[in-house]
Write a protein that holds these residues in place. Structure first.
Motif, PDB file in Angstrom:
ATOM      1  N   LEU A 261       0.833  -1.203   0.000  1.00  0.00           N
ATOM      2  CA  LEU A 261       0.000   0.000   0.000  1.00  0.00           C
ATOM      3  C   LEU A 261       0.869   1.256   0.000  1.00  0.00           C
ATOM      4  N   THR A 262       1.951   1.225   0.764  1.00  0.00           N
ATOM      5  CA  THR A 262       2.890   2.349   0.779  1.00  0.00           C
ATOM      6  C   THR A 262       3.472   2.584  -0.611  1.00  0.00           C
ATOM      7  N   ASP A 263       3.876   1.516  -1.268  1.00  0.00           N
ATOM      8  CA  ASP A 263       4.441   1.618  -2.607  1.00  0.00           C
ATOM      9  C   ASP A 263       3.418   2.186  -3.590  1.00  0.00           C
ATOM     10  N   LEU A 264       2.173   1.723  -3.491  1.00  0.00           N
ATOM     11  CA  LEU A 264       1.116   2.209  -4.368  1.00  0.00           C
ATOM     12  C   LEU A 264       0.894   3.705  -4.195  1.00  0.00           C
ATOM     13  N   LEU A 265       0.758   4.146  -2.934  1.00  0.00           N
ATOM     14  CA  LEU A 265       0.391   5.531  -2.664  1.00  0.00           C
ATOM     15  C   LEU A 265       1.522   6.513  -2.910  1.00  0.00           C
ATOM     16  N   TYR A 266       2.760   6.097  -2.642  1.00  0.00           N
ATOM     17  CA  TYR A 266       3.910   6.990  -2.783  1.00  0.00           C
ATOM     18  C   TYR A 266       4.554   6.950  -4.172  1.00  0.00           C
ATOM     19  N   LYS A 267       4.533   5.780  -4.821  1.00  0.00           N
ATOM     20  CA  LYS A 267       5.354   5.604  -6.020  1.00  0.00           C
ATOM     21  C   LYS A 267       4.592   5.274  -7.300  1.00  0.00           C
ATOM     22  N   GLN A 268       3.351   4.824  -7.194  1.00  0.00           N
ATOM     23  CA  GLN A 268       2.645   4.363  -8.393  1.00  0.00           C
ATOM     24  C   GLN A 268       1.400   5.172  -8.715  1.00  0.00           C
ATOM     25  N   SER A 269       1.122   6.199  -7.951  1.00  0.00           N
ATOM     26  CA  SER A 269      -0.129   6.938  -8.101  1.00  0.00           C
ATOM     27  C   SER A 269       0.116   8.323  -8.689  1.00  0.00           C
ATOM     28  N   GLY A 270      -0.727   9.280  -8.354  1.00  0.00           N
ATOM     29  CA  GLY A 270      -0.549  10.637  -8.847  1.00  0.00           C
ATOM     30  C   GLY A 270      -0.601  10.742 -10.360  1.00  0.00           C
ATOM     31  N   LEU A 271       0.163  11.674 -10.913  1.00  0.00           N
ATOM     32  CA  LEU A 271       0.178  11.884 -12.366  1.00  0.00           C
ATOM     33  C   LEU A 271       0.619  10.635 -13.107  1.00  0.00           C
ATOM     34  N   LEU A 272       1.600   9.926 -12.553  1.00  0.00           N
ATOM     35  CA  LEU A 272       2.086   8.700 -13.194  1.00  0.00           C
ATOM     36  C   LEU A 272       1.002   7.641 -13.239  1.00  0.00           C
ATOM     37  N   GLY A 273       0.374   7.387 -12.110  1.00  0.00           N
ATOM     38  CA  GLY A 273      -0.635   6.336 -12.057  1.00  0.00           C
ATOM     39  C   GLY A 273      -1.851   6.655 -12.897  1.00  0.00           C
ATOM     40  N   MET A 274      -2.317   7.906 -12.853  1.00  0.00           N
ATOM     41  CA  MET A 274      -3.502   8.283 -13.610  1.00  0.00           C
ATOM     42  C   MET A 274      -3.264   8.247 -15.109  1.00  0.00           C
ATOM     43  N   SER A 275      -2.093   8.732 -15.519  1.00  0.00           N
ATOM     44  CA  SER A 275      -1.815   8.841 -16.961  1.00  0.00           C
ATOM     45  C   SER A 275      -1.311   7.541 -17.563  1.00  0.00           C
ATOM     46  N   GLY A 276      -0.556   6.773 -16.760  1.00  0.00           N
ATOM     47  CA  GLY A 276       0.121   5.614 -17.322  1.00  0.00           C
ATOM     48  C   GLY A 276       1.230   6.006 -18.275  1.00  0.00           C
ATOM     49  N   VAL A 277       1.578   7.290 -18.293  1.00  0.00           N
ATOM     50  CA  VAL A 277       2.567   7.810 -19.233  1.00  0.00           C
ATOM     51  C   VAL A 277       3.827   8.280 -18.509  1.00  0.00           C
ATOM     52  N   SER A 278       3.672   9.195 -17.550  1.00  0.00           N
ATOM     53  CA  SER A 278       4.830   9.791 -16.900  1.00  0.00           C
ATOM     54  C   SER A 278       4.391  10.550 -15.654  1.00  0.00           C
ATOM     55  N   ASN A 279       5.349  10.789 -14.766  1.00  0.00           N
ATOM     56  CA  ASN A 279       5.105  11.670 -13.625  1.00  0.00           C
ATOM     57  C   ASN A 279       5.583  13.085 -13.905  1.00  0.00           C
ATOM     58  N   ASP A 280       6.118  13.329 -15.087  1.00  0.00           N
ATOM     59  CA  ASP A 280       6.686  14.622 -15.463  1.00  0.00           C
ATOM     60  C   ASP A 280       5.644  15.432 -16.239  1.00  0.00           C
ATOM     61  N   MET A 281       5.287  16.611 -15.712  1.00  0.00           N
ATOM     62  CA  MET A 281       4.260  17.428 -16.350  1.00  0.00           C
ATOM     63  C   MET A 281       4.636  17.812 -17.773  1.00  0.00           C
ATOM     64  N   ARG A 282       5.921  18.038 -18.042  1.00  0.00           N
ATOM     65  CA  ARG A 282       6.333  18.390 -19.402  1.00  0.00           C
ATOM     66  C   ARG A 282       6.022  17.276 -20.384  1.00  0.00           C
ATOM     67  N   THR A 283       6.251  16.039 -19.966  1.00  0.00           N
ATOM     68  CA  THR A 283       5.943  14.897 -20.826  1.00  0.00           C
ATOM     69  C   THR A 283       4.442  14.780 -21.038  1.00  0.00           C
ATOM     70  N   LEU A 284       3.673  14.971 -19.977  1.00  0.00           N
ATOM     71  CA  LEU A 284       2.217  14.866 -20.091  1.00  0.00           C
ATOM     72  C   LEU A 284       1.655  15.936 -21.017  1.00  0.00           C
ATOM     73  N   GLU A 285       2.180  17.150 -20.911  1.00  0.00           N
ATOM     74  CA  GLU A 285       1.680  18.236 -21.768  1.00  0.00           C
ATOM     75  C   GLU A 285       2.006  17.995 -23.234  1.00  0.00           C
ATOM     76  N   GLY A 286       3.055  17.229 -23.497  1.00  0.00           N
ATOM     77  CA  GLY A 286       3.422  16.929 -24.882  1.00  0.00           C
ATOM     78  C   GLY A 286       2.839  15.638 -25.408  1.00  0.00           C
ATOM     79  N   SER A 287       2.063  14.947 -24.580  1.00  0.00           N
ATOM     80  CA  SER A 287       1.521  13.647 -24.964  1.00  0.00           C
ATOM     81  C   SER A 287       0.137  13.790 -25.591  1.00  0.00           C
ATOM     82  N   ASP A 288      -0.166  12.904 -26.555  1.00  0.00           N
ATOM     83  CA  ASP A 288      -1.514  12.874 -27.125  1.00  0.00           C
ATOM     84  C   ASP A 288      -2.364  11.760 -26.522  1.00  0.00           C
ATOM     85  N   ASP A 289      -1.857  11.106 -25.482  1.00  0.00           N
ATOM     86  CA  ASP A 289      -2.614  10.076 -24.783  1.00  0.00           C
ATOM     87  C   ASP A 289      -3.732  10.740 -23.983  1.00  0.00           C
ATOM     88  N   PRO A 290      -4.983  10.318 -24.170  1.00  0.00           N
ATOM     89  CA  PRO A 290      -6.089  10.967 -23.449  1.00  0.00           C
ATOM     90  C   PRO A 290      -5.960  10.856 -21.931  1.00  0.00           C
TER      91      PRO A 290
END
Length: 387
Positions: A261-290
């Protein structure tokens, strides 16, 4: 040359600042991805010019101590006769007892180590940085500066949870974090915007770790982060606010244990977990993944929601300040975070925002972009504690 060294030691990163006795900046260093093959060091002087690395320096860094040794070698090569007279450290959690910077000794280190369960992914690495510095600078005074200290004056209702009072007495309460950053912003407002500093301001520290703080008259009155650095806004890999019933479900129905649960909440969630793409906002802004767009939309939605809540804690709003890596550099996030907030007197000047101007507001509420500087806060505190 006598100097002050600041150390911000994380799980996979290290930030160092070197300051003269008058607190002018001499050099800055950032090492990222420590312990991985792609670990790299960026080190530059006060004018942003890169400082040469020694030929024998490692191409990657396995430990913070190794990175600290290399950075120190670069500093000494560029500043002959360098003498570090005091070392200031960022320590995430100060608990109930520490509301101001303190000189470290063995007893204080033991006390801070007992707070590791409150900040499991931060506190141990902060203290490891202290030990590494003590090894390289034996006998040099070391000062702890706490991320929680800026928030220690909150009213009871902003610090407590609706649990039996015995838990509050044992330290299960809302602490708030990113206090060094908020301290710096409050100081900058006092220096450059005294009228706004005297008013009601929400500061949004948006980066890989993200939180927001209500500051009234220069004093923290409420924060989105609580007992841990997990609460509030979604972050790069951290979940942010979540129904505790979800956690019970994970434990009871998904077969997770505390470590998973600790690993999920600290390391696999947030922008990374929601997007499945990256935890980096610059990468997300340049992505065409919905899913990337969904992650950004949720991030900004939570900023708007928390902004209104923090304004309610202060009884109104006079200004908003964006800082941190995302807050300082992402015009789209700033625009989306303020969209539809006209009812609060908050709107953005699109042209000023796109040009990364300092003042980007177009309504009654001032909106500013101010780069934060936690290192100078640590250096000031270290100098003050040493007299």
């Amino acid at each position: 040359m006598k100097a002050i060294l600041t150390v911000n030691s994380g799980s996979s990163s290290l930030k160092l600042g070197l300051f003269a006795e008058d607190l002018s900046t001499l050099a800055m260093c950032h090492v990222d991805r420590i312990g991985r093959r792609e670990a790299a060091m960026k080190i530059h002087d006060a004018k942003g010019r890169g400082l040469p690395m020694p030929d024998h320096a490692p191409k990657a860094f396995a430990t913070n101590t190794q990175a600290l040794r290399t950075a120190l070698e670069v500093f000494r090569a560029d500043f002959p006769g360098l003498e570090v007279v005091v070392i200031g450290h960022r320590v995430v959690h100060g608990g109930i007892s520490h509301a101001a910077p303190v000189r470290l000794d063995e007893e204080t280190m033991k006390d801070l180590a007992r707070l590791a369960p409150f900040a499991p992914l931060h506190q141990p690495h902060n203290l490891a940085g202290v030990r590494a510095a003590a090894e390289l600078f034996p006998g040099t005074p070391q000062i702890a500066c706490f991320d929680t200290a800026f928030h220690r004056g909150h009213d009871f209702v902003n610090d407590t949870y609706a649990l039996p009072h015995a838990y509050y007495a044992r330290g299960v309460r809302r602490y708030g974090f990113h206090g060094l950053s908020y301290d710096y912003i409050a100081g900058e407002l006092a220096r450059t915007e005294p009228a706004l500093h005297a008013g009601r301001v929400v500061v949004a520290h948006l980066g890989s770790g993200a939180s927001m703080c209500a500051i009234s008259g220069g004093r923290s009155v409420d924060s989105t982060m609580g007992f841990s650095a997990l609460d509030g806004l979604p972050m790069g890999t951290r979940s942010g606010q979540i129904d505790p019933g979800v956690l019970l479900y994970m434990l009871q129905n998904e077969g997770m244990d505390a470590g998973q649960l600790t690993d999920l909440l600290y390391k696999q969630s947030g922008l990374l977990g929601m997007s499945g793409v990256s935890n980096d906002m610059r990468t997300l802004e340049g992505s065409d993944d919905p899913h990337a767009a969904e992650a950004i939309a949720y991030f900004c939605h939570r900023i708007r929601r928390e902004m209104a809540a923090l304004a309610a804690s202060m009884g109104g709003l006079d200004g908003v300040v964006f800082c941190g890596g995302i807050g300082e550099n992402s015009a789209p996030v700033r625009a989306q975070a303020c969209a539809g907030m006209d009812w609060l007197g908050l709107s953005i000047d699109a042209a000023a925002n796109a040009q990364a101007a300092r003042d980007i507001g177009a309504g009654r509420v001032r909106v500013l972009v101010i780069p934060t500087n936690e290192e100078i806060i640590i250096a000031r505190a270290a100098k003050q504690v040493m007299g």
